[in-house]
Scaffold this motif. Structure first.
Motif, PDB file in Angstrom:
ATOM      1  N   PRO A 128      -3.699  -5.682  -1.089  1.00 34.67           N
ATOM      2  CA  PRO A 128      -3.056  -6.658  -1.966  1.00 34.67           C
ATOM      3  C   PRO A 128      -1.968  -5.981  -2.798  1.00 34.67           C
ATOM      4  CG  PRO A 128      -5.063  -5.891  -2.992  1.00 34.67           C
ATOM      5  CD  PRO A 128      -4.999  -5.226  -1.642  1.00 34.67           C
ATOM      6  N   PRO A 129      -1.135  -6.759  -3.482  1.00 32.37           N
ATOM      7  CA  PRO A 129      -0.185  -6.152  -4.417  1.00 32.37           C
ATOM      8  C   PRO A 129      -0.912  -5.261  -5.422  1.00 32.37           C
ATOM      9  CG  PRO A 129       0.338  -8.461  -4.081  1.00 32.37           C
ATOM     10  CD  PRO A 129      -0.963  -8.221  -3.384  1.00 32.37           C
ATOM     11  N   ILE A 197      -1.171   9.309  -5.047  1.00 30.30           N
ATOM     12  CA  ILE A 197      -1.580   7.936  -5.349  1.00 30.30           C
ATOM     13  C   ILE A 197      -0.407   7.002  -5.162  1.00 30.30           C
ATOM     14  CG2 ILE A 197      -2.396   6.395  -7.179  1.00 30.30           C
ATOM     15  CD1 ILE A 197      -3.182  10.021  -7.584  1.00 30.30           C
ATOM     16  N   PHE A 198      -0.506   6.127  -4.158  1.00 37.64           N
ATOM     17  CA  PHE A 198       0.509   5.108  -3.912  1.00 37.64           C
ATOM     18  C   PHE A 198      -0.037   3.743  -4.310  1.00 37.64           C
ATOM     19  CE2 PHE A 198       1.677   8.309  -0.670  1.00 37.64           C
ATOM     20  CZ  PHE A 198       3.021   8.447  -0.916  1.00 37.64           C
ATOM     21  N   ARG A 199       0.849   2.871  -4.808  1.00 40.31           N
ATOM     22  CA  ARG A 199       0.506   1.484  -5.108  1.00 40.31           C
ATOM     23  C   ARG A 199       1.424   0.560  -4.312  1.00 40.31           C
ATOM     24  NH1 ARG A 199      -4.395   0.696  -7.731  1.00 40.31           N
ATOM     25  NH2 ARG A 199      -4.736   2.476  -9.127  1.00 40.31           N
ATOM     26  N   ARG A 200       0.804  -0.443  -3.674  1.00 45.60           N
ATOM     27  CA  ARG A 200       1.577  -1.394  -2.906  1.00 45.60           C
ATOM     28  C   ARG A 200       2.373  -2.273  -3.857  1.00 45.60           C
ATOM     29  NH1 ARG A 200       1.337  -6.544  -1.021  1.00 45.60           N
ATOM     30  NH2 ARG A 200       2.078  -6.968   1.095  1.00 45.60           N
ATOM     31  N   LEU A 201       3.657  -2.421  -3.576  1.00 42.59           N
ATOM     32  CA  LEU A 201       4.528  -3.252  -4.404  1.00 42.59           C
ATOM     33  C   LEU A 201       4.225  -4.735  -4.163  1.00 42.59           C
ATOM     34  CD1 LEU A 201       7.829  -1.285  -3.869  1.00 42.59           C
ATOM     35  CD2 LEU A 201       6.543  -1.440  -6.019  1.00 42.59           C
ATOM     36  N   PRO A 202       4.493  -5.600  -5.133  1.00 35.63           N
ATOM     37  CA  PRO A 202       4.304  -7.057  -4.941  1.00 35.63           C
ATOM     38  C   PRO A 202       5.156  -7.583  -3.796  1.00 35.63           C
ATOM     39  CG  PRO A 202       4.615  -6.522  -7.273  1.00 35.63           C
ATOM     40  CD  PRO A 202       4.913  -5.277  -6.508  1.00 35.63           C
TER      41      PRO A 202
END
Length: 202
Positions: A128-129, A197-202
């Motif tokens: 998810p975002p 640590i990567f975060r999925r963009l919206p």
């Protein structure tokens, strides 16, 4: 007496506590955590023990690894550790259609470079975002090894398989960005490894 299918990875004993400490700051409070290339299954077991509010799905493409994961799981009998699934990171669709976080430890340097892009694309499909993609292992930074031991390790890997090797963090981040992830947060770890640590963009 049946043969014990459990595998023991010495690196797990050395790094599991440090990785758990980082994950405690970044994993969601609940949900499904997909582990890519679970290997022996010892990390998945350790994380399931330490994060009881999360459900862990171990995976691997190798039959012997899947047997090891299943054996560790059977012994532990943890409700939040799911049966292992076969998953090839290079596949166009994964056997897990959605997850709240993806964890991948010590894979991308013992896989062809194409597996890194495939990992990013697959994780982006199922997260998810703001979903977490966590990588752990040795990396080069600025095109250079971070320690002589990593340079020796890289040479050893490439002597075993020319498609393997310690990867450039910037090149990994480029593939992540192309797949829809924000720039990584990087934490130094013991033995010249990194948590990324990567975060999925919206």
């Amino acid at each position: 007496m049946s043969e014990d299918a459990r595998r023991f990875a010495p690196a797990v004993a050395r790094n599991k506590a440090a990785i758990t400490e980082v994950l405690a700051r970044h994993l969601p409070p609940s949900g499904l955590v997909l582990e890519i290339a679970s290997g022996s299954g010892e990390h998945a077991l350790h994380f399931a023990e330490h994060f009881p509010a999360l459900t862990f799905q171990p995976t691997d493409p190798d039959a012997a690894a899947l047997a090891s994961i299943a054996a560790w799981r059977a012994e532990a009998a943890l409700a939040n550790l799911l049966p292992p699934l076969m998953l090839d990171v290079m596949a166009d669709s994964w056997s897990v259609p959605r997850a709240d976080a993806v964890v991948c430890i010590n894979m991308i340097h013992i896989a062809p470079w194409g597996a890194t892009a495939a990992l990013m694309q697959g994780a982006a499909r199922i997260l998810p975002p703001n979903g977490l993609l966590f990588l752990y292992g040795p990396f080069k930074q600025g095109g250079a090894h971070t320690a002589p031991s990593n340079a020796e390790f890289d040479a050893s890997l490439r002597s075993q398989d020319a498609s393997w090797g310690v990867r450039d963090l910037e090149a990994v981040a480029h593939h992540a960005s192309a797949a829809g992830f924000a720039a990584p947060k990087v934490e130094a770890m013991p033995a010249n490894n990194l948590s990324v640590i990567f975060r999925r963009l919206p």
